[in-house]
Design a protein around this motif. Structure first.
Motif, PDB file in Angstrom:
ATOM      1  N   UNK A  57      13.422 -38.108  -4.799  1.00 27.76           N
ATOM      2  CA  UNK A  57      12.477 -36.559  -4.645  1.00 27.76           C
ATOM      3  C   UNK A  57      13.627 -35.840  -4.205  1.00 27.76           C
ATOM      4  N   UNK A  76      16.587 -34.968  -6.175  1.00 31.25           N
ATOM      5  CA  UNK A  76      16.408 -34.062  -7.551  1.00 31.25           C
ATOM      6  C   UNK A  76      16.097 -32.513  -7.288  1.00 31.25           C
ATOM      7  N   UNK A  77      15.304 -32.604  -6.538  1.00 26.65           N
ATOM      8  CA  UNK A  77      14.590 -31.030  -5.880  1.00 26.65           C
ATOM      9  C   UNK A  77      15.900 -30.630  -5.446  1.00 26.65           C
ATOM     10  N   UNK A 106      17.619 -29.473  -9.210  1.00 24.93           N
ATOM     11  CA  UNK A 106      16.765 -28.647  -9.659  1.00 24.93           C
ATOM     12  C   UNK A 106      17.396 -27.255  -9.386  1.00 24.93           C
ATOM     13  N   UNK A 121      19.365 -25.764  -7.659  1.00 21.74           N
ATOM     14  CA  UNK A 121      20.934 -25.318  -7.481  1.00 21.74           C
ATOM     15  C   UNK A 121      21.163 -24.829  -9.504  1.00 21.74           C
ATOM     16  N   UNK A 122      20.070 -25.499  -9.908  1.00 25.16           N
ATOM     17  CA  UNK A 122      19.544 -25.059 -11.582  1.00 25.16           C
ATOM     18  C   UNK A 122      19.582 -23.881 -11.358  1.00 25.16           C
ATOM     19  N   UNK A 123      18.649 -23.202 -10.470  1.00 25.22           N
ATOM     20  CA  UNK A 123      17.944 -22.007 -10.751  1.00 25.22           C
ATOM     21  C   UNK A 123      18.364 -21.282  -9.354  1.00 25.22           C
ATOM     22  N   UNK A 124      19.814 -21.434  -9.314  1.00 25.05           N
ATOM     23  CA  UNK A 124      20.539 -20.331  -8.478  1.00 25.05           C
ATOM     24  C   UNK A 124      20.130 -20.339  -6.617  1.00 25.05           C
ATOM     25  N   UNK A 164      11.085 -13.416  -6.341  1.00 23.12           N
ATOM     26  CA  UNK A 164      12.064 -13.418  -7.446  1.00 23.12           C
ATOM     27  C   UNK A 164      12.068 -11.865  -8.127  1.00 23.12           C
ATOM     28  N   UNK A 168      14.432  -9.701  -7.015  1.00 18.71           N
ATOM     29  CA  UNK A 168      15.566  -9.772  -8.275  1.00 18.71           C
ATOM     30  C   UNK A 168      15.072  -9.764  -9.697  1.00 18.71           C
TER      31      UNK A 168
END
Lengths: 184, 184
Positions: free
Chosen positions: B26, B29-30, B33, B35-38, B116, B120
């Motif tokens: 967990x 993998x978290x 995940x 790092x795929x979202x910055x 966010x 952003x």
DNA sequence: TTCTATTTTCAGTAAATACTGAAAATAGGA
DNA sequence: TCCTATTTTCAGTATTTACTGAAAATAGAA
């Protein structure tokens, strides 16, 4: 960034300069925004560039505008095409490929959501489920805390995923008015 | 990852191993995940670690679990606290600080959306408006194409921002049932 | 088929980002 | 006050990610 059609007289007008400045700002900032969301800066900049150009551009034009190498331009154009945010167009009689962005903002939004769902959200949900399974049947308080939390996350993400699917499947003409009403 | 309370007997039970494996999966993998979202991998991993632990952890425990340096643990714990996803707790009589994550998934979601938006989305909207202003009054077809596109993006993002604000302001108990109904 | 404009690939390199570890600063206890 | 457990900082370094540029592959024209 040059105003592309027939840049014949060497000196650009004040208007051209102003437009170029605005476009440069847009391209550069869109790159920054992209990288905050895990998208490589150059890819976002190319996307921005194609978004604000009425005419498709070639790889060489993209290279020139952004001062990047052929390899870089190529890879990121392909990546954008992979997302479906950009498509190649071939003009009759011409051998080289031009690229244009999907300009419709609602379609753009749907593409991004769909791809993020497919690439990031679904896999994340699967990982969660897998972790839950691994701990299935364990009885210690630590294990229960883990399973409980993982399950809550997984259920929430499933729900969010479902809502996004439905939003993205709906018609622009039904969602946008809904949103505007919702805001009041 | 060790089952923390009183790891006295050297050999862990099969149950402990299974739990540790699930938790490690967990956490790791978290991180991916995130790092795929910055979000930086370590920060996401620390967040995951604190999410699935019923008890708060110290900086040293985090360092131990994830095998990272003090500086790294410290910086990312602070960053998480900056987001509001983690808070420090000081136990009476003890000098060192413990950290615990916000466990409630709906609250977590709201925090992430709010941050966010603030970090952003709002800045992106401002950049867009600024770019539109820079090109204000220009009449060339190129300029009109630019302004039109930038305006469309800006309006869409304003709308999305507004919808998110309202969602995040609403009560968990009104939104989740709504979502479930919406899905049917 | 050959010729060449164009695309694609990828080894090597540069740039950005994240991490370490130790020193400095801080703050509670005595 | 001093002492020390704990936190904070940050220069130096490692790792990851992105980019270049040139060579190889491809595909239309003749």
């Amino acid at each position: 960034m040059k105003t592309d059609p027939s840049e014949t007289s060497g000196i650009p007008t004040a208007e051209q300069v102003r437009l170029d400045t605005a476009r440069d700002a847009f391209v550069s900032q869109w790159g920054t925004i992209g990288s905050a969301w895990g998208i490589n800066r150059t890819m976002a900049q190319i996307h921005a560039l194609l978004l604000i150009r009425p005419e498709p551009l070639t790889t060489d034009q993209v290279m020139g505008e952004l001062r990047i190498s052929r390899g870089n331009a190529h890879t990121n154009l392909r990546e954008l095409a992979g997302w479906g945010l950009v498509r190649g167009v071939i003009r009759k009689g011409e051998r080289k490929e031009y690229f244009e962005a999907e300009k419709d903002v609602w379609k753009m939004f749907c593409i991004i959501i769909r791809e993020r769902k497919r690439r990031e959200i679904r896999p994340a949900i699967n990982v969660l489920k897998d972790c839950i399974e691994r701990a299935d049947g364990l009885k210690s308080p630590e294990a229960l805390a883990f399973t409980r939390q993982a399950r809550a996350l997984s259920e929430f993400m499933e729900m969010a995923d479902g809502v996004l699917s439905k939003v993205v499947r709906s018609e622009r003409n039904s969602i946008i008015p809904w949103a505007l009403r919702f805001l009041k």
